[in-house]
Scaffold this motif. Structure first.
Motif, PDB file in Angstrom:
ATOM      1  N   HIS A 152     -10.841   0.391   2.545  1.00 49.41           N
ATOM      2  CA  HIS A 152     -11.744   1.106   1.655  1.00 49.41           C
ATOM      3  C   HIS A 152     -11.519   0.687   0.202  1.00 49.41           C
ATOM      4  O   HIS A 152     -12.473   0.408  -0.533  1.00 49.41           O
ATOM      5  CB  HIS A 152     -11.529   2.615   1.808  1.00 49.41           C
ATOM      6  CG  HIS A 152     -12.373   3.447   0.885  1.00 49.41           C
ATOM      7  ND1 HIS A 152     -13.731   3.603   1.065  1.00 49.41           N
ATOM      8  CD2 HIS A 152     -12.056   4.149  -0.240  1.00 49.41           C
ATOM      9  CE1 HIS A 152     -14.211   4.374   0.092  1.00 49.41           C
ATOM     10  NE2 HIS A 152     -13.219   4.716  -0.695  1.00 49.41           N
ATOM     11  N   MET A 153     -10.249   0.626  -0.213  1.00 51.01           N
ATOM     12  CA  MET A 153      -9.936   0.253  -1.583  1.00 51.01           C
ATOM     13  C   MET A 153     -10.364  -1.178  -1.867  1.00 51.01           C
ATOM     14  O   MET A 153     -10.904  -1.482  -2.927  1.00 51.01           O
ATOM     15  CB  MET A 153      -8.433   0.417  -1.840  1.00 51.01           C
ATOM     16  CG  MET A 153      -7.957   1.856  -1.811  1.00 51.01           C
ATOM     17  SD  MET A 153      -8.731   2.877  -3.091  1.00 51.01           S
ATOM     18  CE  MET A 153      -8.028   2.156  -4.572  1.00 51.01           C
ATOM     19  N   THR A 154     -10.127  -2.085  -0.908  1.00 48.89           N
ATOM     20  CA  THR A 154     -10.506  -3.485  -1.086  1.00 48.89           C
ATOM     21  C   THR A 154     -12.016  -3.615  -1.195  1.00 48.89           C
ATOM     22  O   THR A 154     -12.540  -4.366  -2.023  1.00 48.89           O
ATOM     23  CB  THR A 154      -9.998  -4.332   0.094  1.00 48.89           C
ATOM     24  OG1 THR A 154      -8.586  -4.175   0.202  1.00 48.89           O
ATOM     25  CG2 THR A 154     -10.318  -5.797  -0.118  1.00 48.89           C
ATOM     26  N   GLY A 155     -12.739  -2.837  -0.370  1.00 47.30           N
ATOM     27  CA  GLY A 155     -14.192  -2.854  -0.428  1.00 47.30           C
ATOM     28  C   GLY A 155     -14.713  -2.361  -1.768  1.00 47.30           C
ATOM     29  O   GLY A 155     -15.647  -2.933  -2.334  1.00 47.30           O
ATOM     30  N   ASP A 156     -14.094  -1.298  -2.310  1.00 46.61           N
ATOM     31  CA  ASP A 156     -14.505  -0.773  -3.614  1.00 46.61           C
ATOM     32  C   ASP A 156     -14.283  -1.809  -4.712  1.00 46.61           C
ATOM     33  O   ASP A 156     -15.118  -1.989  -5.607  1.00 46.61           O
ATOM     34  CB  ASP A 156     -13.718   0.498  -3.948  1.00 46.61           C
ATOM     35  CG  ASP A 156     -14.205   1.692  -3.132  1.00 46.61           C
ATOM     36  OD1 ASP A 156     -15.248   1.566  -2.469  1.00 46.61           O
ATOM     37  OD2 ASP A 156     -13.507   2.731  -3.152  1.00 46.61           O
ATOM     38  N   GLU A 157     -13.116  -2.498  -4.642  1.00 44.28           N
ATOM     39  CA  GLU A 157     -12.801  -3.505  -5.661  1.00 44.28           C
ATOM     40  C   GLU A 157     -13.789  -4.662  -5.599  1.00 44.28           C
ATOM     41  O   GLU A 157     -14.226  -5.196  -6.625  1.00 44.28           O
ATOM     42  CB  GLU A 157     -11.366  -4.002  -5.478  1.00 44.28           C
ATOM     43  CG  GLU A 157     -10.323  -2.952  -5.846  1.00 44.28           C
ATOM     44  CD  GLU A 157      -8.912  -3.386  -5.472  1.00 44.28           C
ATOM     45  OE1 GLU A 157      -8.775  -4.507  -4.940  1.00 44.28           O
ATOM     46  OE2 GLU A 157      -7.977  -2.603  -5.714  1.00 44.28           O
ATOM     47  N   ALA A 209       0.836  -1.208   0.000  1.00 49.87           N
ATOM     48  CA  ALA A 209       0.000   0.000   0.000  1.00 49.87           C
ATOM     49  C   ALA A 209       0.866   1.251   0.000  1.00 49.87           C
ATOM     50  O   ALA A 209       0.604   2.208  -0.745  1.00 49.87           O
ATOM     51  CB  ALA A 209      -0.931   0.000   1.206  1.00 49.87           C
ATOM     52  N   LEU A 210       1.915   1.257   0.820  1.00 48.81           N
ATOM     53  CA  LEU A 210       2.821   2.408   0.847  1.00 48.81           C
ATOM     54  C   LEU A 210       3.552   2.565  -0.474  1.00 48.81           C
ATOM     55  O   LEU A 210       3.780   3.689  -0.943  1.00 48.81           O
ATOM     56  CB  LEU A 210       3.829   2.247   1.996  1.00 48.81           C
ATOM     57  CG  LEU A 210       3.314   2.620   3.383  1.00 48.81           C
ATOM     58  CD1 LEU A 210       4.307   2.177   4.450  1.00 48.81           C
ATOM     59  CD2 LEU A 210       3.084   4.123   3.483  1.00 48.81           C
ATOM     60  N   GLY A 211       3.927   1.446  -1.081  1.00 45.16           N
ATOM     61  CA  GLY A 211       4.578   1.515  -2.384  1.00 45.16           C
ATOM     62  C   GLY A 211       3.659   2.114  -3.437  1.00 45.16           C
ATOM     63  O   GLY A 211       4.087   2.937  -4.261  1.00 45.16           O
ATOM     64  N   GLU A 212       2.380   1.723  -3.408  1.00 50.57           N
ATOM     65  CA  GLU A 212       1.417   2.257  -4.356  1.00 50.57           C
ATOM     66  C   GLU A 212       1.199   3.748  -4.130  1.00 50.57           C
ATOM     67  O   GLU A 212       1.198   4.548  -5.076  1.00 50.57           O
ATOM     68  CB  GLU A 212       0.089   1.505  -4.210  1.00 50.57           C
ATOM     69  CG  GLU A 212      -0.987   1.930  -5.189  1.00 50.57           C
ATOM     70  CD  GLU A 212      -0.646   1.592  -6.630  1.00 50.57           C
ATOM     71  OE1 GLU A 212      -1.184   2.265  -7.534  1.00 50.57           O
ATOM     72  OE2 GLU A 212       0.186   0.681  -6.856  1.00 50.57           O
ATOM     73  N   LEU A 239      -4.329   4.920   9.436  1.00 53.97           N
ATOM     74  CA  LEU A 239      -4.935   5.524   8.249  1.00 53.97           C
ATOM     75  C   LEU A 239      -4.693   4.666   7.013  1.00 53.97           C
ATOM     76  O   LEU A 239      -5.572   4.539   6.148  1.00 53.97           O
ATOM     77  CB  LEU A 239      -4.366   6.930   8.037  1.00 53.97           C
ATOM     78  CG  LEU A 239      -4.771   7.981   9.076  1.00 53.97           C
ATOM     79  CD1 LEU A 239      -3.995   9.266   8.869  1.00 53.97           C
ATOM     80  CD2 LEU A 239      -6.265   8.242   9.023  1.00 53.97           C
ATOM     81  N   ILE A 240      -3.501   4.073   6.911  1.00 50.85           N
ATOM     82  CA  ILE A 240      -3.203   3.187   5.782  1.00 50.85           C
ATOM     83  C   ILE A 240      -4.121   1.968   5.821  1.00 50.85           C
ATOM     84  O   ILE A 240      -4.635   1.518   4.786  1.00 50.85           O
ATOM     85  CB  ILE A 240      -1.724   2.757   5.801  1.00 50.85           C
ATOM     86  CG1 ILE A 240      -0.832   3.950   5.445  1.00 50.85           C
ATOM     87  CG2 ILE A 240      -1.468   1.614   4.815  1.00 50.85           C
ATOM     88  CD1 ILE A 240       0.633   3.707   5.711  1.00 50.85           C
ATOM     89  N   ALA A 241      -4.363   1.414   7.014  1.00 46.40           N
ATOM     90  CA  ALA A 241      -5.268   0.272   7.149  1.00 46.40           C
ATOM     91  C   ALA A 241      -6.674   0.636   6.675  1.00 46.40           C
ATOM     92  O   ALA A 241      -7.327  -0.140   5.957  1.00 46.40           O
ATOM     93  CB  ALA A 241      -5.289  -0.202   8.597  1.00 46.40           C
ATOM     94  N   ASP A 242      -7.138   1.838   7.051  1.00 47.47           N
ATOM     95  CA  ASP A 242      -8.460   2.293   6.605  1.00 47.47           C
ATOM     96  C   ASP A 242      -8.482   2.446   5.084  1.00 47.47           C
ATOM     97  O   ASP A 242      -9.467   2.093   4.420  1.00 47.47           O
ATOM     98  CB  ASP A 242      -8.805   3.641   7.256  1.00 47.47           C
ATOM     99  CG  ASP A 242      -9.110   3.511   8.744  1.00 47.47           C
ATOM    100  OD1 ASP A 242      -9.357   2.377   9.197  1.00 47.47           O
ATOM    101  OD2 ASP A 242      -9.093   4.545   9.440  1.00 47.47           O
ATOM    102  N   PHE A 243      -7.395   3.003   4.530  1.00 46.76           N
ATOM    103  CA  PHE A 243      -7.300   3.202   3.087  1.00 46.76           C
ATOM    104  C   PHE A 243      -7.357   1.862   2.350  1.00 46.76           C
ATOM    105  O   PHE A 243      -8.100   1.701   1.378  1.00 46.76           O
ATOM    106  CB  PHE A 243      -5.989   3.931   2.761  1.00 46.76           C
ATOM    107  CG  PHE A 243      -5.677   4.036   1.298  1.00 46.76           C
ATOM    108  CD1 PHE A 243      -6.359   4.932   0.487  1.00 46.76           C
ATOM    109  CD2 PHE A 243      -4.683   3.250   0.734  1.00 46.76           C
ATOM    110  CE1 PHE A 243      -6.061   5.037  -0.861  1.00 46.76           C
ATOM    111  CE2 PHE A 243      -4.379   3.351  -0.609  1.00 46.76           C
ATOM    112  CZ  PHE A 243      -5.072   4.243  -1.419  1.00 46.76           C
ATOM    113  N   VAL A 244      -6.600   0.889   2.833  1.00 46.13           N
ATOM    114  CA  VAL A 244      -6.576  -0.433   2.198  1.00 46.13           C
ATOM    115  C   VAL A 244      -7.955  -1.088   2.295  1.00 46.13           C
ATOM    116  O   VAL A 244      -8.448  -1.673   1.324  1.00 46.13           O
ATOM    117  CB  VAL A 244      -5.501  -1.325   2.847  1.00 46.13           C
ATOM    118  CG1 VAL A 244      -5.632  -2.767   2.367  1.00 46.13           C
ATOM    119  CG2 VAL A 244      -4.106  -0.789   2.526  1.00 46.13           C
TER     120      VAL A 244
END
Length: 218
Positions: free
Chosen positions: A205-210, A16-19, A198-203
């Motif tokens: 959220h992104m996983t849920g969208d996918e 996630a940080l790399g992305e 915050l990164i965990a929340d971001f991941v």
């Protein structure tokens, strides 16, 4: 809690940080391209979280005894210090690529700090602002300052010796010149814990969208 108690990043967090980092560097490259009127490529081949001693050991290799950095402090949802670091020889190559080949070495030295500060400001602001925007948090940045020293001096931090460093190897290509350096974000333990949450929340959220998009396709 001290840096010795830090739990290493999971593969998911590192990805996630790399992305996030590559999105940020793509934006920085676009801004630099407008400034120098040449093709600019920026990539992040490696991201990790290190102690100050470990980061100092990487940047202070024997061939890199003299380092130059652009430093900016940031504050908000999490706070710390951002650094763009180069071995001194690489910084001169970067400035030559930025200001053009027609200037003499003496002219480049005279313009070095100004050009470094402007370049660093673009890269560090793009990096921090992109992360802040993607994580939906606001961060404030100080004006850029050019500093020189060895590896340990680079990582002197208001957070003391227990600060952790989000450490990125970066590769530049400007006007067909390949230049390598580092971006480092120094944060105390509470700030890094907040960033991690915050990164965990971001991941999530992104996983849920996918998953939602996949369900719609099915």
């Amino acid at each position: 809690m001290t840096s010795d108690d830090f739990i290493p990043l999971t593969d998911f967090e590192r990805d996630a940080l790399g992305e996030l980092s590559n999105i940020a560097m793509a934006r920085a490259a676009s801004s630099l391209r407008q400034m120098v009127q040449h093709q600019v490529l920026l990539s992040v081949p490696a991201v990790d979280v290190l102690t100050q001693d470990a980061a100092a050991a990487i940047v202070a290799r024997p061939a890199h005894s003299s380092l130059v950095a652009v430093r900016q402090d940031f504050s908000g949802a999490f706070s710390g210090r951002a650094l763009l670091i180069f071995p001194e020889a690489n910084s001169l190559e970067l400035i030559r690529a930025v200001v053009g080949p027609k200037l003499t070495l003496e002219d480049i030295v005279d313009l070095e700090d100004e050009a470094l500060a402007e370049t660093g400001n673009i890269i560090l602001n793009s990096w921090v602002a992109t992360i802040a925007n993607l994580l939906k948090r606001a961060l404030r940045m100080s004006l850029p300052v050019v500093v020189r020293g060895d590896g340990r001096q680079m990582f002197d931090s208001p957070g003391g010796s227990d600060s952790l460093i989000l450490f990125l190897h970066i590769n530049f290509e400007i006007s067909n010149k390949a230049i390598s350096g580092y971006v480092a974000l120094l944060m105390d333990i509470p700030s890094f814990a907040e960033l991690r949450a915050l990164i965990a929340d971001f991941v999530t959220h992104m996983t849920g969208d996918e998953r939602g998009e996949a369900a719609q396709r099915d």
